[in-house]
Design an enzyme around this catalytic site. Structure first.
Site, PDB file in Angstrom:
ATOM      1  CB  CYS A 110      -0.063   1.690   9.833  1.00  0.00           C
ATOM      2  SG  CYS A 110       1.671   1.594   9.385  1.00  0.00           S
ATOM      3  CD  GLU A 154       4.732   7.844   9.954  1.00  0.00           C
ATOM      4  OE1 GLU A 154       5.615   7.040   9.563  1.00  0.00           O
ATOM      5  OE2 GLU A 154       3.532   7.648   9.742  1.00  0.00           O
TER       6      GLU A 154
END
Length: 182
Positions: A110, A154
């Site tokens: 991430c 997401e």
């Protein structure tokens, strides 16, 4: 030129915010942020730029990672050298998913988590997502494997969840034998 984006680090409490539904029409500022995020992700996946600007390659970026609590994310998927599929998902919802579970064998990453993380993140192998585009039109996406993982990752951001939250703290590889690695 690399767009100027300030990506929040996992220590920032704002990442725990549940993002708000987006009302149309989008502002010019939001449209520019979408374009900047797409360009940033593409550049991060091209070795020449990732080295020049010292970027970690990224596939997706949610507005909350840029400090904007709106239900918008973008995903960029390189289909061949320098050729990308771009996805803009506004007010996305998973409308169906497979029973089969998968995980990213080398581990998820991430752009907001700037450290190595061991463990597996259970994800659905296939999902169907409804989302609006920049004009508010609804699209349905059938996603599998990498794209399925990216969209789920997401979507978690939009709900204030980081991938590290989904790793079992006591047994980071729990369930590995019940899921397929990708």
């Amino acid at each position: 030129m690399l767009p100027k984006l300030r990506i929040l680090d996992e220590q920032n409490k704002m990442l725990r915010t549940v993002s708000k539904e987006v009302v149309f029409p989008l502002s010019e500022k939001d449209k520019k942020m979408v374009e900047d995020a797409l360009k940033y992700l593409e550049m991060s996946q091209i070795e020449e730029y990732s080295e020049k600007y010292n970027l970690r390659p990224g596939m997706g970026l949610a507005f909350i990672q840029l400090g904007v609590p709106k239900r918008i994310f973008v995903v960029v998927n390189e289909i061949e050298d320098g050729i990308f599929e771009r996805y803009v998902a506004i007010n996305p919802k998973i409308i169906s998913y497979s029973e089969e579970r998968i995980y990213v064998e080398e581990g998820e990453g991430c752009l907001s988590v700037n450290r190595p993380v061991d463990g597996i993140v259970p994800r659905y192998a296939r999902i169907k997502v409804e989302a609006q585009d920049l004009n508010g039109e609804v699209h349905t996406y059938r996603l599998r494997e990498d794209l399925s993982v990216a969209f789920q990752h997401e979507l978690d951001h939009l709900n204030g969840v980081l991938f590290v939250d989904k790793i079992d703290k006591n047994n980071p590889y729990r369930g590995r034998d019940t899921m397929r690695p990708i």
